[in-house]
Design an enzyme around this catalytic site. Structure first.
Site, PDB file in Angstrom:
ATOM      1  N   ASP A  94       7.039  -3.144  -3.995  1.00  0.00           N
ATOM      2  CA  ASP A  94       5.552  -2.955  -3.741  1.00  0.00           C
ATOM      3  C   ASP A  94       4.859  -2.477  -2.127  1.00  0.00           C
ATOM      4  OD1 ASP A  94       5.805  -4.158  -6.052  1.00  0.00           O
ATOM      5  OD2 ASP A  94       5.557  -6.215  -5.447  1.00  0.00           O
ATOM      6  N   ARG A  95       3.702  -2.219  -2.906  1.00  0.00           N
ATOM      7  CA  ARG A  95       2.986  -1.741  -1.319  1.00  0.00           C
ATOM      8  C   ARG A  95       2.601  -2.763  -0.195  1.00  0.00           C
ATOM      9  NH1 ARG A  95      -3.197   0.605  -1.116  1.00  0.00           N
ATOM     10  NH2 ARG A  95      -2.163   2.213  -2.682  1.00  0.00           N
TER      11      ARG A  95
END
Length: 474
Positions: A233-234
């Site tokens: 995930d970012r």
């Protein structure tokens, strides 16, 4: 007029029945590195005959079946021999698309429909003499080792020019920052310590991603750009593995995929050479049990009138599309301030798996996860400590927020970090397979990677006065 028509028809029939042009054997061997290139050569005895000029592809040779190798590594039951490691056959269509990826598939299929594709065959003329001849080949016809495929020279004019992808431009300071993320590099893989806030792949609203930065800054001595084999995930930080070649990337992707598909609610098939991952998370609250295994299927639901979606546990038994997800967890240490350090081991690789399992199953959302733990963050009070010293934020590359975000912040960053990954030595394995397709891998080395905590998690660690035990003692 009728006589002229009959003469023209007879001439046309003689032309169609004429044998295909003969060719000379090409001297000089092609190296494996040239198998993806195309060459234009004059192959006819009569150089003035335009039918004798063809676009010739490299001879077919077996290639490493990376997907099969990855599956064998994951579920080989400790067998010391990698079986089925080479792809010994392919069709004419697949070989053309592999050697000439610039040619559109519909153009190649059109050439087959018009019967304009040839294959070289050897025709015996006497006991000592033989000659090479071109023969029409079908799209699904299997090739033998050493077979060559010939295409009309006109395909060079019919093929659209390759699209020039403009590479991301970055400053020297940004380039040094990207290179500083590299924890490990060999001819097959690159391992990064991804910072919080940087997207792995481009998309809507994404200005900079690891994918495009790797193509600009991390090619090093390779002509190919590193390829993604899994995702983070970012807002998640930590270990990210990239494949430096197509074969290495396919092999790694197979290992990650087989780890997920092989897991079940009744346990996971153990293999010392398979993939192992450990994450460290700081959660709000404390699980009721000190350790356990979460086995809860996940499904995606659409919210905000289709504008966004989220992942949730499918515990109502509805007949909807679900993905089984398994996570092992262990309480590392609990803080008297209402926070707990957890070690998380995902046995499957589903989207937002760890975040949803922590929030919806354990009831302890990860600090900084506003998507799945917004209710807990609404009532949360920032941690106050006498050690808090306000610092002036300094500019960071690519606009990343590298300051603050710890447990004392009103809006902390996501406290989820991919800390450890164990992998088989991909570079060593590929070298073995190049020597022998059926290689003994009993002595194959393993690679272990450990990523230091990001700044915001290290600050939270210090503020909570926690002492995290070494995960090697698990």
């Amino acid at each position: 007029m009728a006589a002229n028509w009959r003469v023209a028809t007879a001439a046309l029939r003689r032309h169609l029945r004429s044998p295909p042009p003969t060719i000379r054997e090409s001297t000089g061997a092609l190296s494996a590195a040239n198998q993806r290139r195309s060459y234009t050569t004059a192959l006819a005895d009569d150089d003035d005959d335009p039918r004798g000029k063809w676009l010739t592809l490299p001879p077919f040779s077996p290639t490493i079946d990376a997907a099969a190798v990855g599956k064998e590594l994951s579920f080989g039951d400790g067998d010391s021999i990698v079986k089925g490691s080479t792809d010994g056959s392919t069709t004419a269509l697949r070989w053309i698309l592999r050697c000439r990826p610039d040619l559109p598939r519909n153009l190649v299929q059109k050439l087959f429909r018009l019967r304009q594709v040839r294959r070289q065959v050897v025709v015996p003329m006497s006991c000592e003499l033989q000659r090479s001849q071109l023969k029409r080949v079908a799209a699904k016809e299997s090739l033998n080792v050493g077979d060559r495929i010939y295409l009309p020279l006109s395909v060079g004019n019919d093929a659209p020019p390759p699209a020039k992808k403009e590479r991301f431009r970055c400053s020297e300071e940004e380039r040094k920052f990207v290179c500083s993320l590299v924890l490990y590099k060999d001819p097959a893989i690159i391992v990064l310590n991804k910072p919080h806030g940087m997207a792995v792949q481009g998309g809507t609203g994404v200005k900079t991603s690891i994918d495009e930065l790797a193509a600009t800054c991390l090619t090093f001595d390779k002509s190919e750009s590193p390829r993604l084999v899994h995702r983070l995930d970012r807002d998640c930080s930590g270990l990210l593995v990239l494949g430096r070649t197509q074969t290495a990337a396919t092999l790694l992707h197979s290992i990650f995929r087989e780890k997920t598909s092989g897991a079940s609610a009744y346990g996971v098939k153990k293999n010392i050479k398979s993939l192992k991952r450990k994450y460290l998370a700081l959660v709000i609250g404390c699980p009721r049990r000190q350790r356990g295994q979460i086995s809860a299927p996940l499904r995606k639901v659409v919210v905000d009138d289709g504008k966004s979606d989220r992942i949730t546990v499918n515990d109502n038994g509805e007949l909807v599309s679900t993905q089984h997800a398994i996570t092992e967890y262990r309480v590392v240490e609990s803080s008297p301030h209402g926070y707990t350090w957890l070690e998380l081991r995902p046995l499957t690789g589903r989207k937002h798996q760890l975040r949803v399992h922590c929030a919806e199953v354990l009831g302890t959302p990860i600090l900084g996860d506003y998507k799945y733990g917004w209710q807990a963050h609404k009532t949360r009070e920032p941690f106050v400590s006498s050690e808090n010293t306000p610092t002036k934020p300094s500019p960071s590359p690519f606009g990343l927020d590298m300051e603050g975000g710890d447990v004392s912040s009103k809006q902390p960053h996501l406290h989820l970090h991919s800390k450890q990954i164990d992998l088989p030595n991909i570079c060593q394995l590929l070298e073995k397979l190049e020597v022998s397709p059926d290689s003994d891998i009993s002595d194959l080395d393993g690679l272990k990677f450990d990523a230091p905590l990001p700044t915001h998690m290290q600050l939270s660690f210090n503020l909570l006065k926690s002492r995290v035990e070494s995960s090697d003692n698990c």
